[in-house]
Design a protein around this motif. Structure first.
Motif, mmCIF file in Angstrom:
data_model
loop_
_atom_site.group_PDB
_atom_site.id
_atom_site.type_symbol
_atom_site.label_atom_id
_atom_site.label_comp_id
_atom_site.label_asym_id
_atom_site.label_seq_id
_atom_site.Cartn_x
_atom_site.Cartn_y
_atom_site.Cartn_z
ATOM 1 N N ASP A 1 0.823 -1.209 0.000
ATOM 2 C CA ASP A 1 0.000 0.000 0.000
ATOM 3 C C ASP A 1 0.858 1.260 0.000
ATOM 4 N N GLY A 2 2.080 1.159 0.457
ATOM 5 C CA GLY A 2 2.993 2.294 0.476
ATOM 6 C C GLY A 2 4.353 1.858 0.961
ATOM 7 N N MET A 3 5.371 2.720 0.716
ATOM 8 C CA MET A 3 6.728 2.295 1.062
ATOM 9 C C MET A 3 7.670 3.436 1.381
ATOM 10 N N GLY A 4 7.175 4.566 1.800
ATOM 11 C CA GLY A 4 8.083 5.664 2.062
ATOM 12 C C GLY A 4 8.677 6.211 0.776
ATOM 13 N N MET A 5 9.614 7.127 0.907
ATOM 14 C CA MET A 5 10.155 7.804 -0.280
ATOM 15 C C MET A 5 11.678 7.741 -0.382
ATOM 16 N N ASP A 6 12.337 6.912 0.413
ATOM 17 C CA ASP A 6 13.802 6.922 0.416
ATOM 18 C C ASP A 6 14.455 6.100 -0.686
ATOM 19 N N CYS A 7 13.687 5.333 -1.436
ATOM 20 C CA CYS A 7 14.215 4.620 -2.611
ATOM 21 C C CYS A 7 13.036 4.202 -3.468
ATOM 22 N N VAL A 8 12.571 5.115 -4.302
ATOM 23 C CA VAL A 8 11.392 4.829 -5.129
ATOM 24 C C VAL A 8 11.487 5.581 -6.455
ATOM 25 N N LEU A 9 11.037 4.915 -7.499
ATOM 26 C CA LEU A 9 11.038 5.468 -8.853
ATOM 27 C C LEU A 9 9.596 5.589 -9.326
ATOM 28 N N PHE A 10 9.220 6.791 -9.785
ATOM 29 C CA PHE A 10 7.902 7.037 -10.371
ATOM 30 C C PHE A 10 8.074 7.363 -11.845
ATOM 31 N N ALA B 1 0.330 12.171 -10.779
ATOM 32 C CA ALA B 1 -0.954 11.754 -10.220
ATOM 33 C C ALA B 1 -1.137 12.228 -8.775
ATOM 34 N N PHE B 2 -0.051 12.589 -8.107
ATOM 35 C CA PHE B 2 -0.177 13.159 -6.767
ATOM 36 C C PHE B 2 0.488 14.524 -6.768
ATOM 37 N N SER B 3 0.239 15.275 -5.731
ATOM 38 C CA SER B 3 0.818 16.616 -5.649
ATOM 39 C C SER B 3 1.503 16.789 -4.303
ATOM 40 N N ALA C 1 0.033 10.433 -0.245
ATOM 41 C CA ALA C 1 0.523 10.329 -1.621
ATOM 42 C C ALA C 1 0.257 8.941 -2.188
ATOM 43 N N TYR C 2 0.569 7.913 -1.425
ATOM 44 C CA TYR C 2 0.331 6.552 -1.909
ATOM 45 C C TYR C 2 -1.157 6.231 -1.975
ATOM 46 N N ASP C 3 -1.948 6.774 -1.043
ATOM 47 C CA ASP C 3 -3.399 6.571 -1.111
ATOM 48 C C ASP C 3 -3.964 7.194 -2.381
ATOM 49 N N LYS D 1 -3.135 5.019 -5.325
ATOM 50 C CA LYS D 1 -3.973 3.820 -5.327
ATOM 51 C C LYS D 1 -5.370 4.129 -5.864
ATOM 52 N N THR D 2 -5.943 5.258 -5.470
ATOM 53 C CA THR D 2 -7.283 5.620 -5.953
ATOM 54 C C THR D 2 -7.279 5.910 -7.449
ATOM 55 N N LYS D 3 -6.118 6.239 -7.997
ATOM 56 C CA LYS D 3 -6.014 6.494 -9.439
ATOM 57 C C LYS D 3 -5.590 5.248 -10.210
ATOM 58 N N GLY D 4 -5.549 4.098 -9.515
ATOM 59 C CA GLY D 4 -5.288 2.838 -10.196
ATOM 60 C C GLY D 4 -3.839 2.389 -10.244
#
Length: 126
Positions: free
Chosen positions: A66-75, A82-84, A97-99, A102-105
């Motif tokens: 459902d989420g994983m923090g932001m210290d090692c992530v690629l978007f 999709a988030f702000s 941000a992760y919620d 998720k709501t945007k698929g």
């Protein structure tokens, strides 16, 4: 957009490994800091709202969270837009941000074979 924490040390090949998955949201594993000092076992920074066991770490490869923090992530671009930053304005938290993703698929995926070090103290890493 690749996020890596200033106190996180990913493997040297982290970016090509994350890019190879060709997924909108994918990250590596890193552990919370200061937990050994509190007598707690090391826990990866990630969550599944119904399962806090972290058994997902036993799976090798991609796992959905459902989420994983932001210290090692690629978007990728679409997921990043999709988030702000208003998602963090309330309490500087990654959950909204992760919620929103998720709501945007979008799925939040983590590669359990990518293990980062997380600076804890001058003598240790989480």
């Amino acid at each position: 957009m690749f996020f890596v924490g200033a106190d996180t040390i990913p493997p040297l090949d982290v970016l090509p490994r994350l890019l190879a998955h060709d997924k909108p949201v994918v990250g590596g594993v890193y552990y919370g800091r200061n937990q050994a000092d509190n007598g707690n076992p090391k826990a990866a920074v990630a969550w599944k709202h119904e399962d806090f066991s972290q058994q997902w770490l036993e799976t090798k490869g991609l796992v959905e969270l459902d989420g994983m923090g932001m210290d090692c992530v690629l978007f990728n671009r679409e997921a990043f837009t999709a988030f702000s930053y208003s998602d963090w304005e309330v309490n500087d938290d990654d959950y909204p941000a992760y919620d929103r993703l998720k709501t945007k698929g979008y799925k939040c995926l983590r590669d359990t074979t990518i293990i980062c070090k997380h600076y804890d103290t001058a003598e240790s890493y989480a």
